[in-house]
Design a protein around this motif. Sequence first.
Motif, mmCIF file in Angstrom:
data_model
loop_
_atom_site.group_PDB
_atom_site.id
_atom_site.type_symbol
_atom_site.label_atom_id
_atom_site.label_comp_id
_atom_site.label_asym_id
_atom_site.label_seq_id
_atom_site.Cartn_x
_atom_site.Cartn_y
_atom_site.Cartn_z
ATOM 1 N N GLU A 44 -56.776 -13.860 -37.654
ATOM 2 C CA GLU A 44 -57.930 -12.972 -37.761
ATOM 3 C C GLU A 44 -57.469 -11.591 -38.214
ATOM 4 O OE1 GLU A 44 -61.092 -10.965 -34.597
ATOM 5 O OE2 GLU A 44 -59.930 -12.704 -33.990
ATOM 6 N N ASP B 156 -66.187 -6.827 -29.345
ATOM 7 C CA ASP B 156 -64.974 -7.386 -29.954
ATOM 8 C C ASP B 156 -63.786 -7.244 -29.014
ATOM 9 O OD1 ASP B 156 -65.925 -8.445 -32.335
ATOM 10 O OD2 ASP B 156 -65.695 -6.559 -33.420
ATOM 11 N N CYS C 80 -58.991 -8.073 -37.607
ATOM 12 C CA CYS C 80 -60.032 -7.416 -36.812
ATOM 13 C C CYS C 80 -60.076 -5.923 -37.140
ATOM 14 C CB CYS C 80 -59.779 -7.659 -35.323
ATOM 15 S SG CYS C 80 -61.150 -7.138 -34.295
#
Length: 116
Positions: free
Chosen positions: A38, A77, A40
């Motif tokens: 990922e 998140d 982010c």
Amino acid sequence: MIQCKRVYDPVSADDGYRVLVDRLWPRGIRKEALTHDEWCKTLTPSNELRKAFHSEVIDFPTFCQHYRAELENNLEDGKRLAALGLQQTVTLLYAATNTQRNHARVLAEWLSSLTP
């Protein structure tokens, strides 16, 4: 467990879920060459804050204070990654040369504070 690692260090089986936490793509690494799960960007310092710190307009303690305030705006998140860190190892990948005083370490501490 949440840990930090330079993006230029070799991949390890102990890395678990690898998350790039730099707003800009790391220099010298092709996108297809970086092993990560990922990218982010929501949990990275804002461009303004990043530039102020790198140009030495603000010191590290001031950077940390402002960055933690920015992180509070992306609590969802943060909670997601913190919860993942309770289930498996999460490695925060960063490109900074200073391995002790960088945003990934601040982020790791903040994420750890979100777990009971």
